[in-house]
Design a protein around this motif. Structure first.
Motif, mmCIF file in Angstrom:
data_model
loop_
_atom_site.group_PDB
_atom_site.id
_atom_site.type_symbol
_atom_site.label_atom_id
_atom_site.label_comp_id
_atom_site.label_asym_id
_atom_site.label_seq_id
_atom_site.Cartn_x
_atom_site.Cartn_y
_atom_site.Cartn_z
ATOM 1 N N ILE A 69 32.804 72.842 7.470
ATOM 2 C CA ILE A 69 31.731 72.788 8.452
ATOM 3 C C ILE A 69 30.614 71.811 8.070
ATOM 4 O O ILE A 69 30.056 71.123 8.934
ATOM 5 N N ALA A 70 30.280 71.699 6.785
ATOM 6 C CA ALA A 70 29.223 70.766 6.372
ATOM 7 C C ALA A 70 29.627 69.320 6.641
ATOM 8 O O ALA A 70 28.797 68.488 7.036
ATOM 9 N N LEU A 71 30.903 69.012 6.440
ATOM 10 C CA LEU A 71 31.397 67.665 6.704
ATOM 11 C C LEU A 71 31.531 67.405 8.201
ATOM 12 O O LEU A 71 31.368 66.269 8.665
ATOM 13 N N MET A 72 31.823 68.448 8.968
ATOM 14 C CA MET A 72 32.058 68.301 10.396
ATOM 15 C C MET A 72 30.779 68.034 11.183
ATOM 16 O O MET A 72 30.828 67.594 12.331
ATOM 17 N N SER A 73 29.618 68.294 10.579
ATOM 18 C CA SER A 73 28.343 68.060 11.253
ATOM 19 C C SER A 73 27.345 67.466 10.258
ATOM 20 O O SER A 73 26.390 68.132 9.842
ATOM 21 N N PRO A 74 27.535 66.194 9.889
ATOM 22 C CA PRO A 74 26.696 65.599 8.831
ATOM 23 C C PRO A 74 25.251 65.354 9.233
ATOM 24 O O PRO A 74 24.360 65.387 8.389
ATOM 25 N N VAL A 75 25.004 65.106 10.526
ATOM 26 C CA VAL A 75 23.631 64.870 11.003
ATOM 27 C C VAL A 75 23.371 65.757 12.211
ATOM 28 O O VAL A 75 23.829 65.483 13.317
ATOM 29 N N ALA A 76 22.667 66.865 11.976
ATOM 30 C CA ALA A 76 22.311 67.786 13.061
ATOM 31 C C ALA A 76 20.837 67.590 13.398
ATOM 32 O O ALA A 76 19.977 67.676 12.519
ATOM 33 N N LEU A 77 20.563 67.296 14.652
ATOM 34 C CA LEU A 77 19.195 66.971 15.066
ATOM 35 C C LEU A 77 18.438 68.232 15.447
ATOM 36 O O LEU A 77 18.617 68.763 16.540
ATOM 37 N N HIS A 78 17.576 68.707 14.560
ATOM 38 C CA HIS A 78 16.782 69.893 14.859
ATOM 39 C C HIS A 78 15.731 69.577 15.921
ATOM 40 O O HIS A 78 15.565 68.418 16.334
ATOM 41 N N LYS A 79 15.015 70.577 16.343
ATOM 42 C CA LYS A 79 14.115 70.470 17.500
ATOM 43 C C LYS A 79 13.150 69.297 17.410
ATOM 44 O O LYS A 79 12.929 68.576 18.389
ATOM 45 N N ASN A 80 12.555 69.059 16.274
ATOM 46 C CA ASN A 80 11.550 68.004 16.121
ATOM 47 C C ASN A 80 12.077 66.775 15.391
ATOM 48 O O ASN A 80 11.296 65.958 14.906
ATOM 49 N N PHE A 81 13.398 66.643 15.342
ATOM 50 C CA PHE A 81 14.014 65.572 14.555
ATOM 51 C C PHE A 81 13.576 64.185 15.045
ATOM 52 O O PHE A 81 13.137 63.344 14.253
ATOM 53 N N THR A 82 13.711 63.939 16.346
ATOM 54 C CA THR A 82 13.384 62.601 16.848
ATOM 55 C C THR A 82 11.906 62.279 16.684
ATOM 56 O O THR A 82 11.531 61.144 16.368
ATOM 57 N N LYS A 83 11.050 63.276 16.877
ATOM 58 C CA LYS A 83 9.613 63.059 16.686
ATOM 59 C C LYS A 83 9.318 62.715 15.230
ATOM 60 O O LYS A 83 8.574 61.764 14.939
ATOM 61 N N ASP A 84 9.923 63.488 14.327
ATOM 62 C CA ASP A 84 9.719 63.223 12.900
ATOM 63 C C ASP A 84 10.245 61.843 12.520
ATOM 64 O O ASP A 84 9.632 61.126 11.715
ATOM 65 N N TYR A 85 11.378 61.467 13.104
ATOM 66 C CA TYR A 85 11.966 60.163 12.800
ATOM 67 C C TYR A 85 11.060 59.027 13.275
ATOM 68 O O TYR A 85 10.776 58.082 12.524
ATOM 69 N N LEU A 86 10.585 59.114 14.510
ATOM 70 C CA LEU A 86 9.751 58.055 15.072
ATOM 71 C C LEU A 86 8.389 57.964 14.390
ATOM 72 O O LEU A 86 7.767 56.892 14.352
ATOM 73 N N GLU A 87 7.921 59.073 13.850
ATOM 74 C CA GLU A 87 6.633 59.074 13.148
ATOM 75 C C GLU A 87 6.784 58.779 11.656
ATOM 76 O O GLU A 87 5.817 58.870 10.896
ATOM 77 N N GLY A 88 8.006 58.392 11.259
ATOM 78 C CA GLY A 88 8.232 57.912 9.902
ATOM 79 C C GLY A 88 8.358 58.959 8.826
ATOM 80 O O GLY A 88 8.227 58.652 7.628
ATOM 81 N N ARG A 89 8.646 60.208 9.192
ATOM 82 C CA ARG A 89 8.745 61.264 8.192
ATOM 83 C C ARG A 89 10.167 61.453 7.650
ATOM 84 O O ARG A 89 10.392 62.318 6.804
ATOM 85 N N LEU A 90 11.124 60.658 8.167
ATOM 86 C CA LEU A 90 12.513 60.800 7.709
ATOM 87 C C LEU A 90 13.068 59.487 7.161
ATOM 88 O O LEU A 90 14.270 59.230 7.218
ATOM 89 N N THR A 91 12.165 58.668 6.632
ATOM 90 C CA THR A 91 12.573 57.336 6.183
ATOM 91 C C THR A 91 13.566 57.374 5.025
ATOM 92 O O THR A 91 14.341 56.436 4.831
#
Length: 363
Positions: A69-91
């Motif tokens: 299961i860990a390999l089957m879903s390597p990138v799971a986008l949690h509720k605030n994932f895109t916001k965190d990404y765009l605001e530079g918190r997932l660099t």
């Protein structure tokens, strides 16, 4: 090295996950070991406190692949994932690296690997990983799943192709789902003429079926985030109609259709009692899937006792009947591992509707 296929789509609700379930079932008949991965997971669930994509969890549970299961879903986008990404918190998060590593590990374990995208070709662009880019990243031939139609299908396919071509991803075929049985051959023939100049094959998918289109009682329970009371063995029952119990009890009963979910106000004691009592009669049980009992008014004590004794499936919702009706009518049902009736239907019909050899030959 495993043979790979990337399942894309022209949009949501085209039957992409249905196709993945089908291909897993069919590929297992030919290949000894078949794996699955959903590189980008926009809709999450939890497995042993581990956040994973819902479709990855569905495949893991359906085909006893929980160990992966860990390999089957390597990138799971949690509720605030895109916001965190765009605001530079997932660099520091190397999503591309996570995906490639997961694919390589699964590649070493399996002979055939199903890679499922997430929506149309551009989904995932917000985090720099569109479906088209992911398909190229994992070096997998692409098949695009689409709903039935002619003009709208050709338009949607060409719109998606532009992005796949820009990313230099290799699109091999279009699989057409939700076909009308009496028009299947003519629609497929016209679509082949519409995309033939692109060198892309057109393959028939499933014919339209209300079994796949309609929700189960379990799905409604999850949608409303409320427990389903009554007989637990009915959780996978498919609801074909949703009706409001607003008329007199006699008119409501006379108007029952096949496998109806009745929305009734908590104060309608006589209707709740009548439906609960009729649930034991086979002719009516075929029509009564269950009830959503709405409203803030408490259910009368004797009515509640009759309701519970009947074992009829029901959900208690403290919102108005109008709100309940709108929520259910606007919902699009997703398949879950609990939907055994749907999963069994998919597997049985895949063997007659899906030409796996034609798909496999393109990879």
């Amino acid at each position: 090295m495993a043979k790979r296929i990337f399942i894309a789509a022209t949009g949501q609700n085209c039957g992409k996950t249905t196709m993945s379930v089908s291909l897993m079932h069919l590929a297992r008949k030919k290949y000894g070991r078949v794996g699955f991965i959903k590189p980008i997971g926009p809709k999450i669930d939890y497995y042993n406190d581990f956040m994973v994509d819902m479709d990855a969890l569905l495949m893991a549970k359906t085909y006893a692949m929980e160990e992966d299961i860990a390999l089957m879903s390597p990138v799971a986008l949690h509720k605030n994932f895109t916001k965190d990404y765009l605001e530079g918190r997932l660099t520091e998060l190397d999503m591309s690296g996570c995906i490639v590593k997961a694919v390589e590990e699964l590649d070493s374990k399996y002979d055939f690997l199903i890679i499922e995208g997430a929506g149309h070709g551009g989904v995932g662009s917000v985090v720099g990983l569109s479906n088209a880019k992911v398909a190229k990243l994992v070096d997998a031939p692409v098949v695009i799943v689409t709903e039935s139609g002619i003009g709208k299908v050709i338009d949607a396919v060409h719109l998606n192709l532009a992005l796949y071509e820009r990313e230099k991803a290799d699109v091999r075929a279009v699989i057409v789902n939700k076909l009308l049985a009496n028009k299947r051959d003519s629609i497929l023939d016209l679509l082949r003429k519409g995309v033939s100049w692109q060198g892309i094959d057109v393959i028939g998918g499933f014919n339209y079926s209300p079994i796949l289109a309609n929700p189960t009682l379990s799905h409604i329970s999850k949608l409303l985030d409320l427990p389903l009371h009554g007989n637990p063995e009915e959780r996978s029952r498919i609801i074909h109609h949703i009706q409001l119990g607003a008329a007199s009890s006699q008119k409501v009963i006379d108007g029952l259709l096949e496998s109806t979910l009745m929305i009734v106000t908590a104060s309608r004691d006589e209707l709740i009692v009548t439906i609960s009592s009729l649930y034991h009669i086979p002719a009516y049980k075929a029509k009564i899937a269950g009830m959503v009992i709405a409203g803030h008014t408490p259910v009368a004590k004797i009515t509640q006792q009759i309701l519970d004794d009947s074992t009829i499936p029901y959900i208690r919702l403290e919102r108005s009947t109008a709100e309940a009706f709108m929520i259910l009518k606007e919902d699009v049902a997703k398949i879950s591992a609990e939907d055994q009736e749907k999963l069994n239907w998919i597997k049985a019909n895949a063997e007659s509707d899906i030409d796996f050899e034609a798909i496999d030959a393109l990879l």
